[in-house]
Scaffold this active site. Sequence first.
Site, PDB file in Angstrom:
ATOM      1  CB  ILE A 154      -1.032  -0.010   1.185  1.00  0.00           C
ATOM      2  CG1 ILE A 154      -1.803  -1.212   1.096  1.00  0.00           C
ATOM      3  CG2 ILE A 154      -1.753   1.257   1.470  1.00  0.00           C
ATOM      4  CD1 ILE A 154      -2.778  -1.580   2.243  1.00  0.00           C
ATOM      5  CB  CYS A 205       4.020   0.327   9.224  1.00  0.00           C
ATOM      6  SG  CYS A 205       3.551   1.541  10.601  1.00  0.00           S
ATOM      7  NE  ARG A 234      -5.521  -3.856  11.239  1.00  0.00           N
ATOM      8  CZ  ARG A 234      -5.938  -4.240   9.912  1.00  0.00           C
ATOM      9  NH1 ARG A 234      -6.201  -3.040   9.293  1.00  0.00           N
ATOM     10  NH2 ARG A 234      -5.850  -5.270   9.422  1.00  0.00           N
ATOM     11  CG  ASP A 258     -10.534   3.829   6.875  1.00  0.00           C
ATOM     12  OD1 ASP A 258     -11.698   3.982   6.749  1.00  0.00           O
ATOM     13  OD2 ASP A 258      -9.975   2.608   6.442  1.00  0.00           O
ATOM     14  CD  GLU A 263     -11.225  -0.190  13.601  1.00  0.00           C
ATOM     15  OE1 GLU A 263     -10.463   0.935  13.240  1.00  0.00           O
ATOM     16  OE2 GLU A 263     -11.170  -1.131  12.736  1.00  0.00           O
ATOM     17  CG  HIS A 295     -11.189  -0.872   9.183  1.00  0.00           C
ATOM     18  ND1 HIS A 295     -10.605  -1.290  10.187  1.00  0.00           N
ATOM     19  CD2 HIS A 295     -10.507  -1.203   8.106  1.00  0.00           C
ATOM     20  CE1 HIS A 295      -9.459  -1.847   9.663  1.00  0.00           C
ATOM     21  NE2 HIS A 295      -9.379  -1.910   8.481  1.00  0.00           N
TER      22      HIS A 295
HETATM   23  P1  NAI Z   1       2.760  -4.761   3.675  1.00  0.00           P
HETATM   24  O1  NAI Z   1       3.223  -6.144   4.538  1.00  0.00           O
HETATM   25  O2  NAI Z   1       2.818  -4.971   2.246  1.00  0.00           O
HETATM   26  O3  NAI Z   1       3.703  -3.615   4.114  1.00  0.00           O
HETATM   27  C1  NAI Z   1       3.875  -3.168   5.346  1.00  0.00           C
HETATM   28  C2  NAI Z   1       5.134  -2.452   5.408  1.00  0.00           C
HETATM   29  O4  NAI Z   1       5.394  -1.930   6.714  1.00  0.00           O
HETATM   30  C3  NAI Z   1       6.426  -3.458   4.949  1.00  0.00           C
HETATM   31  O5  NAI Z   1       7.238  -2.657   3.870  1.00  0.00           O
HETATM   32  C4  NAI Z   1       7.053  -3.688   6.400  1.00  0.00           C
HETATM   33  O6  NAI Z   1       8.410  -3.777   6.208  1.00  0.00           O
HETATM   34  C5  NAI Z   1       6.856  -2.326   7.282  1.00  0.00           C
HETATM   35  N1  NAI Z   1       7.056  -2.351   8.501  1.00  0.00           N
HETATM   36  C6  NAI Z   1       6.888  -3.468   9.400  1.00  0.00           C
HETATM   37  N2  NAI Z   1       7.299  -3.002  10.434  1.00  0.00           N
HETATM   38  C7  NAI Z   1       7.573  -1.823  10.584  1.00  0.00           C
HETATM   39  C8  NAI Z   1       8.070  -0.792  11.518  1.00  0.00           C
HETATM   40  N3  NAI Z   1       8.165  -1.281  12.640  1.00  0.00           N
HETATM   41  N4  NAI Z   1       8.138   0.487  11.105  1.00  0.00           N
HETATM   42  C9  NAI Z   1       8.109   0.971   9.836  1.00  0.00           C
HETATM   43  N5  NAI Z   1       7.647   0.049   8.903  1.00  0.00           N
HETATM   44  C10 NAI Z   1       7.612  -1.318   9.204  1.00  0.00           C
HETATM   45  O7  NAI Z   1       1.346  -4.454   4.171  1.00  0.00           O
HETATM   46  P2  NAI Z   1       0.212  -3.555   3.296  1.00  0.00           P
HETATM   47  O8  NAI Z   1      -0.572  -4.560   2.328  1.00  0.00           O
HETATM   48  O9  NAI Z   1       0.924  -2.470   2.547  1.00  0.00           O
HETATM   49  O10 NAI Z   1      -0.464  -3.077   4.365  1.00  0.00           O
HETATM   50  C11 NAI Z   1      -0.204  -1.958   5.345  1.00  0.00           C
HETATM   51  C12 NAI Z   1      -1.251  -2.055   6.219  1.00  0.00           C
HETATM   52  O11 NAI Z   1      -2.415  -1.422   5.927  1.00  0.00           O
HETATM   53  C13 NAI Z   1      -1.721  -3.325   6.999  1.00  0.00           C
HETATM   54  O12 NAI Z   1      -0.824  -3.887   8.026  1.00  0.00           O
HETATM   55  C14 NAI Z   1      -2.969  -2.939   7.766  1.00  0.00           C
HETATM   56  O13 NAI Z   1      -2.582  -2.740   9.057  1.00  0.00           O
HETATM   57  C15 NAI Z   1      -3.484  -1.685   6.680  1.00  0.00           C
HETATM   58  N6  NAI Z   1      -4.610  -2.238   5.975  1.00  0.00           N
HETATM   59  C16 NAI Z   1      -5.922  -1.229   6.210  1.00  0.00           C
HETATM   60  C17 NAI Z   1      -6.808  -1.586   5.346  1.00  0.00           C
HETATM   61  C18 NAI Z   1      -8.254  -0.521   5.733  1.00  0.00           C
HETATM   62  O14 NAI Z   1      -9.178  -0.869   5.045  1.00  0.00           O
HETATM   63  N7  NAI Z   1      -8.049   0.448   6.327  1.00  0.00           N
HETATM   64  C19 NAI Z   1      -7.151  -2.664   4.602  1.00  0.00           C
HETATM   65  C20 NAI Z   1      -5.684  -3.394   4.275  1.00  0.00           C
HETATM   66  C21 NAI Z   1      -4.615  -3.094   5.185  1.00  0.00           C
END
Ligand code: NAI
Length: 344
Positions: A154, A205, A234, A258, A263, A295
């Site tokens: 994302i 993240c 989150r 969001d 929540e 959300h």
């Molecule tokens: P992803 O796993 O592809 O990317 C997450 C990134 O965060 C990775 O590059 C990882 O290395 C990094 N990360 C891990 N620990 C970290 C830290 N301590 N500090 C900084 N970066 C760190 O996940 P994606 O698909 O990009 O999703 C990101 C987040 O979006 C999910 O974890 C979820 O919480 C949220 N999300 C929210 C949605 C919504 O409807 N509002 C829907 C889908 C996801």
Amino acid sequence: MKIAFFDTKPYDKPSFDKYGEEYGVSFKYFEAKLNEDTVELANGYDGVCAFVNDTVNDKVIDKLSDMGVKILALRCAGFNNVDMKYAYGKIHVLRVPAYSPYAVAEHTIALLLTSIRRIHKAYIRSRDFNFSLSGLTGFDLHGKTIGVIGTGRIGRVFIDICRGFGMRVLAYDKFPLSEIDNGDTVRYVDLDELFAKSDIISLHCPLTEDTYHIIDAAALEKCKRSVVILNTSRGALVDAEALLEAIKSRKVGAACLDVYEEESDLFFEDNSGHILQDDTLARLISMPNVIVTSHQAFLTEEALENIAQTTVKNIVQFYETEQCPNELCYRCSGPKDCKDSKCF
Ligand code: NAI
């Protein structure tokens, strides 16, 4: 295969029915969220399908395991609501690692534009034939610096969109990807530099022990005056009380949320006839420079299709082969680089 589907909403059924029929998986839809009080509903099913605000703690896991339920198929990417360590050896946890990074990234930019161009105010005014522009002055995104925390699926789509607006990107990730940093318009920096130089900060993240309240009073103190905070990841990434104080003191110029730490009992439900007990959320929502959506960032047709298809394929693949590439590994807190596909 019979799957007990928790926290069902009307928009879940069409795509799950479609792929369930195609792959021979039948879903029993329960409106209740999965928790200690409702887990009994899963008795007699092969697996359960859960979403972001279901509670999969030690007691729920024990009960599922006792009832012979072998898999927990999450229809989401995040899994902070599952006690992964406790689940080890008791239940297999599958997830949908990616369904539409565009859905979340585009919603984030929609919130940002709505906020800084005062669209939410203008919409209400013009419906009342109030065509005054007073108080609607915004600012250009072009030339601004945006801090992006988390450069995964994302975060990367979001960075591309920001570059399209002509913004400079300061990125932070625990596991940086060298190809993202071009040394110019997109640079990895440490968190302190990101906080100090960003006009806007967006969180992409996961919620982990490291990232819990990554935006707290101390972090906000390091930020520029009038910084805009975006959180579509989150809720617990942001200390909501600290954010509220920073909005009151005008340190934070605007916030778009969001997600919200508390929540789970509120979002996805119509609470319009109820007295909101959460004073922090009520106060945040009352602010003219705060936009809250419940959300909703994932909610596009494309994402719903992908979620259903991947969830159903995960279930079928696991039952047929006892393996699934989307099974979560508790040892590495997720599938990231897990070489041991058979964690159990
Ligand atoms: P992803 O796993 O592809 O990317 C997450 C990134 O965060 C990775 O590059 C990882 O290395 C990094 N990360 C891990 N620990 C970290 C830290 N301590 N500090 C900084 N970066 C760190 O996940 P994606 O698909 O990009 O999703 C990101 C987040 O979006 C999910 O974890 C979820 O919480 C949220 N999300 C929210 C949605 C919504 O409807 N509002 C829907 C889908 C996801």
